[in-house]
Design a protein around this motif. Structure first.
Motif, short mmCIF file in Angstrom:
data_model
loop_
_atom_site.label_atom_id
_atom_site.label_comp_id
_atom_site.label_asym_id
_atom_site.label_seq_id
_atom_site.Cartn_x
_atom_site.Cartn_y
_atom_site.Cartn_z
N LEU A 160 -8.91 2.59 -17.13
CA LEU A 160 -9.13 1.29 -17.76
C LEU A 160 -7.81 0.52 -17.92
N ALA A 161 -6.77 1.22 -18.34
CA ALA A 161 -5.48 0.56 -18.52
C ALA A 161 -4.94 0.05 -17.19
N GLY A 162 -5.15 0.79 -16.13
CA GLY A 162 -4.70 0.37 -14.81
C GLY A 162 -5.41 -0.89 -14.35
N ASP A 163 -6.70 -0.98 -14.64
CA ASP A 163 -7.47 -2.17 -14.27
C ASP A 163 -6.99 -3.38 -15.07
N ARG A 164 -6.74 -3.21 -16.34
CA ARG A 164 -6.24 -4.31 -17.18
C ARG A 164 -4.87 -4.78 -16.69
N ARG A 165 -4.02 -3.83 -16.36
CA ARG A 165 -2.68 -4.17 -15.87
C ARG A 165 -2.78 -4.96 -14.56
N ARG A 166 -3.67 -4.53 -13.67
CA ARG A 166 -3.86 -5.20 -12.38
C ARG A 166 -4.33 -6.64 -12.60
N ARG A 167 -5.31 -6.81 -13.50
CA ARG A 167 -5.84 -8.14 -13.79
C ARG A 167 -4.76 -9.04 -14.39
N LEU A 168 -3.96 -8.48 -15.29
CA LEU A 168 -2.90 -9.25 -15.91
C LEU A 168 -1.88 -9.71 -14.88
N VAL A 169 -1.47 -8.81 -14.00
CA VAL A 169 -0.50 -9.15 -12.96
C VAL A 169 -1.07 -10.21 -12.03
N GLU A 170 -2.33 -10.08 -11.66
CA GLU A 170 -2.98 -11.07 -10.79
C GLU A 170 -2.96 -12.45 -11.45
N GLN A 171 -3.26 -12.50 -12.73
CA GLN A 171 -3.30 -13.79 -13.42
C GLN A 171 -1.89 -14.34 -13.67
N LEU A 172 -0.92 -13.47 -13.88
CA LEU A 172 0.47 -13.92 -14.01
C LEU A 172 0.91 -14.60 -12.72
N LYS A 173 0.50 -14.07 -11.59
CA LYS A 173 0.88 -14.64 -10.29
C LYS A 173 0.29 -16.04 -10.11
N ARG A 174 -0.80 -16.34 -10.78
CA ARG A 174 -1.44 -17.65 -10.67
C ARG A 174 -0.70 -18.73 -11.45
N LEU A 175 0.12 -18.33 -12.40
CA LEU A 175 0.85 -19.30 -13.22
C LEU A 175 1.97 -19.96 -12.42
N ALA A 176 2.35 -21.13 -12.85
CA ALA A 176 3.52 -21.80 -12.27
C ALA A 176 4.75 -20.93 -12.48
N ASP A 177 5.71 -21.06 -11.60
CA ASP A 177 6.92 -20.23 -11.68
C ASP A 177 7.57 -20.29 -13.06
N ARG A 178 7.73 -21.49 -13.60
CA ARG A 178 8.43 -21.61 -14.88
C ARG A 178 7.66 -20.94 -16.01
N ASP A 179 6.33 -20.98 -15.95
CA ASP A 179 5.52 -20.29 -16.96
C ASP A 179 5.64 -18.78 -16.81
N ARG A 180 5.55 -18.33 -15.58
CA ARG A 180 5.66 -16.89 -15.32
C ARG A 180 7.04 -16.37 -15.73
N GLU A 181 8.09 -17.11 -15.39
CA GLU A 181 9.45 -16.68 -15.71
C GLU A 181 9.65 -16.48 -17.21
N VAL A 182 9.16 -17.42 -18.00
CA VAL A 182 9.37 -17.31 -19.44
C VAL A 182 8.57 -16.13 -20.02
N LEU A 183 7.37 -15.90 -19.52
CA LEU A 183 6.58 -14.76 -20.01
C LEU A 183 7.19 -13.43 -19.59
N VAL A 184 7.69 -13.36 -18.37
CA VAL A 184 8.34 -12.13 -17.91
C VAL A 184 9.55 -11.83 -18.77
N CYS A 185 10.37 -12.84 -19.02
CA CYS A 185 11.56 -12.61 -19.85
C CYS A 185 11.18 -12.16 -21.26
N ARG A 186 10.24 -12.88 -21.87
CA ARG A 186 9.89 -12.60 -23.26
C ARG A 186 9.15 -11.28 -23.45
N PHE A 187 8.18 -10.99 -22.57
CA PHE A 187 7.29 -9.86 -22.85
C PHE A 187 7.47 -8.66 -21.94
#
Length: 71
Positions: A1-28
């Protein structure tokens, strides 16, 4: 279950604009503070706060739409 959640999260992070993704990667994923993120991205601390809030809202929306197809 955790692996599926992680996969979904990464997929959705990739959909974000670069600047949005960059700030979330740095922060979290890199666990940087707002000040450290501001320095790393060469943006004001206030911009880090606002981008983080907007990016999290977009990410939540993407994840909810994925859970409820056709929404």
């Amino acid at each position: 279950l955790a692996g599926d959640r992680r996969r979904r999260l990464v997929e959705q992070l990739k959909r974000l604009a670069d600047r949005d993704r960059e700030v979330l990667v740095c922060r979290f994923l890199l666990d940087l503070s707002e000040a450290e993120t501001a320095e790393a991205l060469s943006i004001p601390k206030g911009t880090v706060k606002s981008r983080t809030a907007r990016a999290l809202a977009k990410l939540r929306e993407h994840l909810l739409v994925e859970e409820v197809p056709g929404a």
